[in-house]
Scaffold this active site. Sequence first.
Site, PDB file in Angstrom:
ATOM      1  N   ALA A  69       0.860  -1.284   0.009  1.00 20.00           N
ATOM      2  CA  ALA A  69      -0.134   0.007   0.167  1.00 20.00           C
ATOM      3  C   ALA A  69       0.972   1.206   0.057  1.00 20.00           C
ATOM      4  O   ALA A  69       1.942   1.258   0.294  1.00 20.00           O
ATOM      5  CB  ALA A  69      -0.958  -0.061   1.233  1.00 20.00           C
ATOM      6  N   GLY A 113       0.718  -5.095   0.727  1.00 25.63           N
ATOM      7  CA  GLY A 113      -0.376  -5.240  -0.052  1.00 25.63           C
ATOM      8  C   GLY A 113      -0.126  -5.583  -1.347  1.00 25.63           C
ATOM      9  O   GLY A 113      -1.214  -6.257  -2.210  1.00 25.63           O
ATOM     10  N   GLU A 116      -0.549  -9.334  -0.758  1.00 24.66           N
ATOM     11  CA  GLU A 116      -1.944  -9.822  -0.800  1.00 24.66           C
ATOM     12  C   GLU A 116      -2.708  -9.625  -1.832  1.00 24.66           C
ATOM     13  O   GLU A 116      -3.655 -10.091  -2.204  1.00 24.66           O
ATOM     14  CB  GLU A 116      -2.384  -8.820   0.352  1.00 24.66           C
ATOM     15  CG  GLU A 116      -1.960  -8.798   1.675  1.00 24.66           C
ATOM     16  CD  GLU A 116      -2.084  -7.823   2.724  1.00 24.66           C
ATOM     17  OE1 GLU A 116      -2.104  -6.703   2.426  1.00 24.66           O
ATOM     18  OE2 GLU A 116      -2.831  -8.186   3.817  1.00 24.66           O
ATOM     19  N   GLU A 136       4.151  -5.357   7.331  1.00 29.74           N
ATOM     20  CA  GLU A 136       3.622  -4.289   7.778  1.00 29.74           C
ATOM     21  C   GLU A 136       3.865  -3.853   9.266  1.00 29.74           C
ATOM     22  O   GLU A 136       3.815  -2.858   9.890  1.00 29.74           O
ATOM     23  CB  GLU A 136       2.034  -4.648   7.789  1.00 29.74           C
ATOM     24  CG  GLU A 136       1.417  -4.440   6.386  1.00 29.74           C
ATOM     25  CD  GLU A 136       1.663  -5.759   5.739  1.00 29.74           C
ATOM     26  OE1 GLU A 136       2.341  -6.605   6.027  1.00 29.74           O
ATOM     27  OE2 GLU A 136       0.754  -5.924   4.659  1.00 29.74           O
TER      28      GLU A 136
HETATM   29  N1  CO8 Z   1       4.638   3.108  -0.057  1.00 31.79           N
HETATM   30  C1  CO8 Z   1       5.174   4.386  -0.703  1.00 31.79           C
HETATM   31  N2  CO8 Z   1       6.320   4.399  -1.108  1.00 31.79           N
HETATM   32  C2  CO8 Z   1       7.173   3.310  -1.234  1.00 31.79           C
HETATM   33  C3  CO8 Z   1       6.477   2.238  -0.801  1.00 31.79           C
HETATM   34  C4  CO8 Z   1       5.442   2.156  -0.275  1.00 31.79           C
HETATM   35  N3  CO8 Z   1       4.956   0.899   0.295  1.00 31.79           N
HETATM   36  N4  CO8 Z   1       7.711   1.174  -1.057  1.00 31.79           N
HETATM   37  C5  CO8 Z   1       8.670   1.884  -1.616  1.00 31.79           C
HETATM   38  N5  CO8 Z   1       8.313   3.246  -1.808  1.00 31.79           N
HETATM   39  C6  CO8 Z   1       9.016   4.202  -2.352  1.00 31.79           C
HETATM   40  C7  CO8 Z   1      10.138   4.646  -1.535  1.00 31.79           C
HETATM   41  O1  CO8 Z   1       9.829   5.626  -0.801  1.00 31.79           O
HETATM   42  C8  CO8 Z   1      11.308   5.201  -2.324  1.00 31.79           C
HETATM   43  O2  CO8 Z   1      10.569   6.612  -2.942  1.00 31.79           O
HETATM   44  P1  CO8 Z   1      11.912   7.661  -2.909  1.00 31.79           P
HETATM   45  O3  CO8 Z   1      12.701   7.494  -4.279  1.00 31.79           O
HETATM   46  O4  CO8 Z   1      11.030   8.998  -3.264  1.00 31.79           O
HETATM   47  O5  CO8 Z   1      12.693   7.810  -1.696  1.00 31.79           O
HETATM   48  C9  CO8 Z   1      11.009   4.409  -3.722  1.00 31.79           C
HETATM   49  O6  CO8 Z   1       9.698   3.693  -3.410  1.00 31.79           O
HETATM   50  C10 CO8 Z   1      12.181   3.401  -3.938  1.00 31.79           C
HETATM   51  O7  CO8 Z   1      12.022   2.489  -2.598  1.00 31.79           O
HETATM   52  P2  CO8 Z   1      13.458   2.417  -1.727  1.00 31.79           P
HETATM   53  O8  CO8 Z   1      14.612   3.482  -2.099  1.00 31.79           O
HETATM   54  O9  CO8 Z   1      13.112   2.091  -0.357  1.00 31.79           O
HETATM   55  O10 CO8 Z   1      13.825   1.027  -2.574  1.00 31.79           O
HETATM   56  P3  CO8 Z   1      15.051   0.006  -2.073  1.00 31.79           P
HETATM   57  O11 CO8 Z   1      15.398  -1.147  -3.166  1.00 31.79           O
HETATM   58  O12 CO8 Z   1      15.896   0.507  -1.012  1.00 31.79           O
HETATM   59  O13 CO8 Z   1      14.033  -0.882  -0.985  1.00 31.79           O
HETATM   60  C11 CO8 Z   1      11.875  -2.104  -0.410  1.00 31.79           C
HETATM   61  C12 CO8 Z   1      12.898  -1.453  -1.463  1.00 31.79           C
HETATM   62  C13 CO8 Z   1      12.835  -3.159   0.506  1.00 31.79           C
HETATM   63  C14 CO8 Z   1      10.582  -2.574  -1.163  1.00 31.79           C
HETATM   64  C15 CO8 Z   1      11.707  -0.761   0.544  1.00 31.79           C
HETATM   65  O14 CO8 Z   1      11.266   0.310  -0.414  1.00 31.79           O
HETATM   66  C16 CO8 Z   1      10.470  -1.180   1.601  1.00 31.79           C
HETATM   67  O15 CO8 Z   1      10.618  -1.622   2.466  1.00 31.79           O
HETATM   68  N6  CO8 Z   1       9.318  -0.624   1.019  1.00 31.79           N
HETATM   69  C17 CO8 Z   1       7.990  -0.324   1.878  1.00 31.79           C
HETATM   70  C18 CO8 Z   1       7.378  -2.110   2.022  1.00 31.79           C
HETATM   71  C19 CO8 Z   1       6.377  -2.194   2.966  1.00 31.79           C
HETATM   72  O16 CO8 Z   1       6.554  -1.930   4.313  1.00 31.79           O
HETATM   73  N7  CO8 Z   1       5.298  -2.531   2.476  1.00 31.79           N
HETATM   74  C20 CO8 Z   1       4.099  -2.599   3.459  1.00 31.79           C
HETATM   75  C21 CO8 Z   1       3.279  -1.345   3.230  1.00 31.79           C
HETATM   76  S1  CO8 Z   1       1.770  -1.500   4.244  1.00 31.79           S
HETATM   77  C22 CO8 Z   1       0.492  -2.527   3.351  1.00 31.79           C
HETATM   78  O17 CO8 Z   1       0.848  -2.820   2.264  1.00 31.79           O
HETATM   79  C23 CO8 Z   1      -0.863  -2.819   4.183  1.00 31.79           C
HETATM   80  C24 CO8 Z   1      -1.737  -3.269   3.010  1.00 31.79           C
HETATM   81  C25 CO8 Z   1      -3.092  -2.882   3.524  1.00 31.79           C
HETATM   82  C26 CO8 Z   1      -2.880  -2.377   4.939  1.00 31.79           C
HETATM   83  C27 CO8 Z   1      -4.336  -1.538   5.073  1.00 31.79           C
HETATM   84  C28 CO8 Z   1      -3.796  -0.628   6.376  1.00 31.79           C
HETATM   85  C29 CO8 Z   1      -5.052   0.461   6.512  1.00 31.79           C
END
Ligand code: CO8
Length: 262
Positions: A69, A113, A116, A136
């Site tokens: 998400a 997400g 999922e 998450e």
């Molecule tokens: N949301 C928003 N932006 C994101 C997300 C995300 N989930 N994932 C990556 N990005 C963005 C980063 O902020 C970054 O942006 P910027 O260049 O502007 O800084 C860009 O994408 C590239 O990401 P990274 O620089 O972090 O890339 P890396 O190769 O270093 O790392 C990862 C890749 C490991 C995937 C890392 O980006 C990461 O950990 N992302 C988040 C993963 C995460 O926690 N996902 C779960 C999200 S919560 C969720 O999905 C819940 C679903 C339903 C829940 C309902 C709740 C109400």
Amino acid sequence: MTETRNYQFIIAETRGRVGLITFNRPQQLNALCDALVEELRQALDDFEASDAIGAIVITGSEKAFAAGADITAIKDFSYMDAYRRDYITRNWERITRCRKPVIAAVAGYALGGGCELAMMCDFILAADTAQFGQPEIKIGTLPGAGGTQRLPRAVGKAKAMEMCLTARMMGAEEAERAGLVARIVPADKLLEDALATADTIASFSLPVVMMIKESVNRAAESGLGEGLLFERRVFHASFSLEDQKEGMVAFVEKRKPVFQHR
Ligand code: CO8
């Protein structure tokens, strides 16, 4: 190949009888903002309504199917924001209401997400680069789009519990062993393979395909007795199809069947 509507965050195209949806938000690793998921819903509505489409493939980029998400967009949500918008249920779950088969072709990250959403599809084909996870817990929340329910059903309680509680990612090989994915494909062949698989499905009688999908889904949603009864009723009903007559007569006449999808 024909592109359908103009979208901002996805590309929707038709390849023969296959509808292909590609997430197209590469800078954010296909983080699933509401606008993207609304476009996904729209594209699914279109493919479902079209008689020319028999199966659907959803894919992302080489680096990420979807990294979850959009954390930036939801970080300030109140309970009421999430509840009033019917967050997740309103548009993400459109996939689960598809009557035509939907294949997730996953390369790179399928996290939160993203994992999922892939699990909402009928099956997952994974590139050897695929990484699945429910991280998450690291951002102070829990899987909210079915992760705590579909992951244990796919890989068993122990692995699902460990993944949700530690945020550990599962690579393609482990995912295949555990039953989360149908098959692993070399990354550079993923799309070709997914489209060929979807094309095979789309070449069969669409009502039969839909009956099979409905019946297999019953296995996850009911007890064995109920599931078998459902299957038997649908199987009996299949004798009312023109395609059943054509399929069996073609076999007896040693020729290829020509299905009319009715
Ligand atoms: N949301 C928003 N932006 C994101 C997300 C995300 N989930 N994932 C990556 N990005 C963005 C980063 O902020 C970054 O942006 P910027 O260049 O502007 O800084 C860009 O994408 C590239 O990401 P990274 O620089 O972090 O890339 P890396 O190769 O270093 O790392 C990862 C890749 C490991 C995937 C890392 O980006 C990461 O950990 N992302 C988040 C993963 C995460 O926690 N996902 C779960 C999200 S919560 C969720 O999905 C819940 C679903 C339903 C829940 C309902 C709740 C109400």
